[in-house]
Design a protein around this motif. Structure first.
Motif, mmCIF file in Angstrom:
data_model
loop_
_atom_site.group_PDB
_atom_site.id
_atom_site.type_symbol
_atom_site.label_atom_id
_atom_site.label_comp_id
_atom_site.label_asym_id
_atom_site.label_seq_id
_atom_site.Cartn_x
_atom_site.Cartn_y
_atom_site.Cartn_z
ATOM 1 N N UNK A 1 0.877 -1.149 0.029
ATOM 2 C CA UNK A 1 -0.049 0.100 0.004
ATOM 3 C C UNK A 1 1.017 1.191 0.061
ATOM 4 N N UNK A 2 1.917 1.071 0.901
ATOM 5 C CA UNK A 2 2.875 2.355 0.837
ATOM 6 C C UNK A 2 3.520 2.885 -0.548
ATOM 7 N N UNK A 3 3.697 1.649 -1.463
ATOM 8 C CA UNK A 3 4.159 1.526 -2.673
ATOM 9 C C UNK A 3 3.060 2.332 -3.564
ATOM 10 N N UNK A 4 1.795 1.667 -3.370
ATOM 11 C CA UNK A 4 0.786 2.339 -4.116
ATOM 12 C C UNK A 4 0.740 3.738 -4.131
ATOM 13 N N UNK A 5 0.794 4.065 -2.738
ATOM 14 C CA UNK A 5 0.664 5.493 -2.514
ATOM 15 C C UNK A 5 1.526 6.489 -3.248
ATOM 16 N N UNK A 6 2.678 5.857 -3.125
ATOM 17 C CA UNK A 6 3.924 6.457 -3.895
ATOM 18 C C UNK A 6 3.838 6.739 -5.084
ATOM 19 N N UNK A 7 3.167 5.761 -5.926
ATOM 20 C CA UNK A 7 2.875 5.896 -7.379
ATOM 21 C C UNK A 7 1.732 6.737 -7.595
#
Length: 240
Positions: A119-125
């Motif tokens: 989820x952290x990576x998704x929000x970063x994207x």
């Protein structure tokens, strides 16, 4: 929808279909939570009804990140965010979240439903697309991390009272970036599926998040050539 909220084309939305097949309509708000947020941002100005939003005239896209009982799942939250992304949103309001009382490696939150590296990576994207993500810091009244607000790319919004002091129930931690008015705030709300309140009162970091979102939208409307980093920086440097 609420009579003091804008109508199309200033507002649009996307329905949410849950895994059990139940459909949540974007323009039906049983709990009033979304109505409070939308009203703080964009309640109609000069119509002699209810309130005036802090950023009237802004375009809204409504999704159902929460169920009728104000509960959600990570998948529902992420789908609602993606619906906003697909609709061309520049600022996403996340007046929801989950507290983590031990978010270090090996801690209970490291593999829990609250924190997720994916989820952290998704929000970063999402942030990399130039979209501002603003989320509630939570209402536990302590220093607990609260997700998604505590992800690095997300602006974590705490709640202040009218004396510019921290509202007692607001979380405060090293991820809280901005504070918005979040105590005894006049809001729009709903009584049931057909009756509306024009002047209710609410407190908490969800209210404060909407205040920060409205400030960001108003600022961006005056400086449309700025990017999300410029707006985020300006909000931080000009905050009281």
């Amino acid at each position: 929808g609420h009579p003091d909220l804008p109508q199309p084309p200033l507002v649009s939305g996307t329905d949410m279909k849950l895994p059990n097949g139940r459909l949540l309509r974007w323009n039906q708000d049983i709990s009033g939570h979304g109505t409070e947020s939308a009203g703080m941002i964009a309640a109609i100005e000069g119509n002699d009804v209810g309130l005036r939003g802090a950023s009237p005239g802004v375009t809204l896209h409504i999704t159902r990140g929460l169920d009728d009982d104000k509960r959600s799942t990570v998948s529902q939250m992420l789908l609602s965010v993606q619906q906003c992304v697909d609709a061309g949103a520049r600022i996403i309001n996340l007046s929801l979240g989950c507290p983590c009382y031990d978010d270090g490696p090996g801690g209970s939150c490291w593999s829990s439903r609250c924190y997720s590296q994916d989820v952290e990576r998704y929000f970063a994207s999402v942030a990399a697309k130039g979209i501002m993500l603003i989320a509630a810091a939570g209402n536990q009244g302590d220093e607990v991390s609260f997700y998604p607000a505590s992800y690095p790319v997300v602006i974590s919004a705490g709640a202040a009272n009218r004396h510019l002091k921290k509202f007692g129930q607001s979380n405060i931690n090293d991820q809280v970036e901005l504070m918005g008015l979040g105590f005894a705030v006049r809001v729009l709300s709903v009584k049931n599926t057909t009756e509306y309140e024009l002047d209710a009162v609410a407190s908490g970091t969800s209210v404060a998040t909407s205040a920060v979102v409205a400030s960001a939208a108003l600022l961006w409307s005056h400086f449309p050539d700025c990017n999300s980093t410029h707006i985020r920086t300006a909000l931080g440097r000009t905050a009281i």
